[in-house]
Design a protein around this motif. Structure first.
Motif, mmCIF file in Angstrom:
data_model
loop_
_atom_site.group_PDB
_atom_site.id
_atom_site.type_symbol
_atom_site.label_atom_id
_atom_site.label_comp_id
_atom_site.label_asym_id
_atom_site.label_seq_id
_atom_site.Cartn_x
_atom_site.Cartn_y
_atom_site.Cartn_z
ATOM 1 N N ASP A 132 0.853 -1.192 0.000
ATOM 2 C CA ASP A 132 0.000 0.000 0.000
ATOM 3 C C ASP A 132 0.889 1.242 0.000
ATOM 4 N N SER A 138 -1.764 -0.067 -4.784
ATOM 5 C CA SER A 138 -1.207 -1.184 -4.021
ATOM 6 C C SER A 138 -0.580 -2.287 -4.877
ATOM 7 N N ASP A 161 3.702 -3.906 4.739
ATOM 8 C CA ASP A 161 2.776 -4.916 4.205
ATOM 9 C C ASP A 161 3.249 -5.513 2.887
ATOM 10 N N GLU A 213 4.369 -7.563 -0.173
ATOM 11 C CA GLU A 213 4.282 -9.002 -0.457
ATOM 12 C C GLU A 213 4.634 -9.218 -1.935
#
Ligand SMILES: Cc1cc2nc3c(=O)[nH]c(=O)nc-3n(C[C@H](O)[C@H](O)[C@H](O)COP(=O)(O)OP(=O)(O)OC[C@H]3O[C@@H](n4cnc5c(N)ncnc54)[C@H](O)[C@@H]3O)c2cc1C
Length: 478
Positions: free
Chosen positions: A191, A222, A251, A253
């Motif tokens: 994000d 994102s 966050d 990934e």
């Protein structure tokens, strides 16, 4: 009709064929559409194809996330990057290129739109089904779908760069091969909406010495792709990405890591009997002009009306020979231009970007009829100056003050005759819709015969010519 490959070119083939009323089955090995964003820029010519198919509003809606994210950005890290002024091609001020704006939309978001639309249009779409073999005879193609046979009159192979159909036909490829260094494309989620707010971009060049690359927006918030040079896929990618981003991105990934090599290769033949190659199966090119997918969409917009005309019995099978005659040189042109943008970006003789974006390549041979004098009427490529020349897409001009209808809307799925002056005298000339047109590129007394793909097939003043030309083009001597 059988279409092999459910990438965006195969799906567009199914849509174009249904638009022309042909029955179509599409098989795709994968069980889902592309998981990779890959192509993200759809030029005006592709949007005109989607417009003709009634899909442009849906495609623009799907592209809402990246609307306005047209800028480039540059910095040591993303956190330090500055948005660059919007670049417009020279001489482009005030040029109205198309009734449709281009759009930025990741391929993994576009393909489901196309797949749903093709199924709604009545195509038999079979994901999770591979073509495992085929042969052809005088009446059709016999396909083997993992042990299940399927017979079709023709096969369109949109089965990608490693096309097994192309290999089975023994069709080689020519071109410059690998271009530049290998790279790795890292698709990740993080994000970053707050980090990029006010500096939104399409592509951001990251110059950090430990993590250089190009960061592409997939949805502007994102989902992102970092393209970096090298062959190693086993790095500590989260650490590499955080260095490039310059923010902790807790966050973050990594979704996939794809090693990738730009190539310039064009198939030596686009058709063999009843089998036709399209999209990456026919040509691959570096992505720097964003032409790979766009060229494939133009391939099947052109091939679709010809196949449908032959299937309906309105045209002789020899019409299909013009697919190779038209689209293979067009493939070479876009692949060469895309390559030179990578190897020699400052070259003075590159085609004007609008020429590429608007599909401005002029067919020299094919389903065209040149009158004496037309042979010397060559469309320039270094400037954008469409003029309704034979072998080119009709120039866009608005037909109403509200800007709802364009000259580009007049043909497709049928043919059209555009006349300057009294349409009555032309009305008996051919079994076609006749449109009166007051446009700078059409002098008084002249007419343009438009093919279903908006290409000018003939231009002249002889009112008896269109019927004859149409008949000759649809029934060429083999
Ligand atoms: C990093 C990157 C960025 C790019 N950016 C752009 C861009 O901005 N603009 C642009 O125009 N292009 C771009 N491209 C190129 C674009 O992604 C390709 O040109 C496009 O995906 C080609 O579509 P396709 O349908 O021809 O082939 P593919 O997308 O490769 O689809 C072929 C399909 O055929 C299926 N298949 C193969 N064999 C069989 C079989 N035997 N039976 C059934 N199914 C089979 C495969 O599973 C696959 O789904 C980019 C490419 C990359 C890698």
């Amino acid at each position: 009709m059988l279409v092999v490959g459910g990438g965006l070119v195969g799906l567009t083939t199914a849509l174009v064929l249904r638009h022309h009323g042909a029955a179509v089955t599409l098989v795709e090995t994968r069980s889902t559409t592309s998981a990779q964003p890959k192509a993200r820029r759809f030029h005006v010519r592709s949007m005109e194809v989607f417009r003709e198919l009634g899909l442009a509003p849906t495609v623009h809606e799907a592209a809402r996330d990246l609307a306005g994210h047209d800028h480039m950005a540059l910095g040591r890290t993303l956190a330090e990057a500055e948005q660059q002024p919007l670049w417009r091609p020279g001489g482009a001020d005030g040029v109205d290129v198309s009734p449709e704006p281009p759009c930025l939309l990741a391929q993994d978001a576009l393909e489901p739109v196309l797949r749903d639309a093709a199924a709604d249009a009545g195509a038999d779409i079979r994901f999770g089904t591979a073509l495992t073999g085929f042969d052809q005879d005088g009446s059709g193609v016999r396909a083997d779908l993992q042990g299940r046979p399927l017979r079709a009159r023709h096969l369109v192979a949109a089965d990608g760069a490693r096309s097994s159909v192309r290999a089975a036909l023994g069709i080689g490829r020519s071109g410059r091969g690998a271009i530049g260094d290998p790279s790795v494309s890292v698709y990740f989620r993080a994000d970053l909406a707050d980090v990029v707010r006010g500096r939104e971009f399409n592509l951001c060049r990251i110059e950090h010495p430990d993590a250089p690359g190009a960061l592409a927006s997939v949805d502007g918030r994102s989902r992102w792709v970092l393209l970096t040079a090298g062959t190693r896929t086993d790095r500590d990618w989260p650490a590499f990405l955080r260095t490039a981003l310059g923010v902790p991105a807790a966050d973050l990934e990594v979704l996939s890591v794809l090693p990738w090599q730009a190539e310039m290769l064009v198939a030596d033949r686009y058709s063999a009997g009843r089998v036709h190659l399209a999209g990456d199966a026919a040509h691959v090119m570096p992505p720097f002009a964003a032409m790979g997918a766009n060229t494939g969409i133009s391939d099947v917009h052109e091939l679709g009306w010809k196949l449908a005309a032959v299937l309906r019995g309105d045209a002789a099978p020899a019409l299909l020979d013009s697919y190779d005659a038209e689209r293979r040189p067009a493939g070479w042109f876009t692949a060469d231009q895309s390559t030179r943008r990578a190897t020699d970006p400052g070259a003075a003789d590159l085609a004007h970007p609008f020429v590429l974006a608007a599909g401005g390549y002029q067919y020299r041979d094919g389903a065209l009829h040149r009158s004496p004098g037309d042979a010397h009427d060559v469309e320039p490529v270094h400037e954008f100056a469409p003029a309704g020349r034979v072998g080119t897409r009709v120039p866009h001009r608005w037909l109403d003050e509200a800007h709802t209808r364009s000259t580009v809307d007049l043909a497709g799925p049928g043919w059209a005759l555009l006349v300057a002056g009294d349409p009555q005298s032309w009305a008996a000339a051919a079994p076609l819709p006749v449109h009166r047109l007051d446009a700078d590129f059409l002098p008084s007394g002249q007419a343009l015969l438009l093919r279903p793909d908006d290409v000018v097939a003939w231009r002249g003043t002889d009112v008896t010519a269109p019927r004859r030309v149409l008949e000759d083009l649809l029934h060429p001597s083999a």
